[in-house]
Scaffold this motif. Sequence first.
Motif, mmCIF file in Angstrom:
data_model
loop_
_atom_site.group_PDB
_atom_site.id
_atom_site.type_symbol
_atom_site.label_atom_id
_atom_site.label_comp_id
_atom_site.label_asym_id
_atom_site.label_seq_id
_atom_site.Cartn_x
_atom_site.Cartn_y
_atom_site.Cartn_z
ATOM 1 N N ARG A 134 -1.532 5.873 -11.663
ATOM 2 C CA ARG A 134 -2.441 5.087 -10.822
ATOM 3 C C ARG A 134 -2.725 3.738 -11.468
ATOM 4 O O ARG A 134 -2.690 2.703 -10.812
ATOM 5 N N THR A 194 0.854 -1.179 0.000
ATOM 6 C CA THR A 194 0.000 0.000 0.000
ATOM 7 C C THR A 194 0.893 1.233 0.000
ATOM 8 O O THR A 194 1.801 1.349 0.823
ATOM 9 N N ILE A 195 0.614 2.138 -0.929
ATOM 10 C CA ILE A 195 1.423 3.336 -1.098
ATOM 11 C C ILE A 195 0.567 4.563 -0.827
ATOM 12 O O ILE A 195 -0.489 4.739 -1.442
ATOM 13 N N LEU A 230 -1.309 12.831 -8.842
ATOM 14 C CA LEU A 230 -1.164 11.459 -9.336
ATOM 15 C C LEU A 230 -1.869 11.312 -10.679
ATOM 16 O O LEU A 230 -3.089 11.246 -10.740
ATOM 17 N N VAL A 268 -3.293 2.047 -3.681
ATOM 18 C CA VAL A 268 -2.917 3.453 -3.592
ATOM 19 C C VAL A 268 -3.899 4.180 -2.692
ATOM 20 O O VAL A 268 -5.109 4.064 -2.865
ATOM 21 N N LEU A 328 0.335 1.429 -11.192
ATOM 22 C CA LEU A 328 0.454 0.869 -9.837
ATOM 23 C C LEU A 328 -0.591 -0.223 -9.612
ATOM 24 O O LEU A 328 -0.296 -1.261 -9.027
ATOM 25 N N ILE A 342 0.058 8.474 -1.215
ATOM 26 C CA ILE A 342 0.470 9.538 -2.130
ATOM 27 C C ILE A 342 0.126 10.874 -1.475
ATOM 28 O O ILE A 342 -1.024 11.111 -1.118
#
Length: 134
Positions: free
Chosen positions: A37, A22-23, A32, A47, A40, A25
């Motif tokens: 997106r 899990t990132i 983004l 995200v 990813l 932003i």
Amino acid sequence: MITFKSYLGALMNLLSRIAGKTILIVGEADFLPADARNALAALKAAVIGPIVVSSAIQRLTEEQLFDAVIIDVTIPDEAMLWMNEWLEARRIPFIFARNRRSQAAPGGFVLSGLSSDMKPIVATLFGPGRPDIH
């Protein structure tokens, strides 16, 4: 010459590093790009965001539901320093990035869906022997 086999191997290497991560932003709503997106998501990463700096600081102090953070290089200096110290102290990998629309902003990684932009981001955040900050 890049062959399909080498491309597929590189893609699988990225996928094995980032899948299930899990990132968070941190940046304005348009930070983004959709292609980033989508890239990813194709790599099986979750995200969160983008969320603005004030919300990010609150979220960081309340909970940790992420494996790495990507921060817009254009955030205010005080917020950048605070996040840098907070994430470093908790050994959470992070990078500073800019999107392709912010060509004037110097430094950081380029956040886009291009493989040439995504590979260094994934390698830096999740690669073997990576340092904790970038």
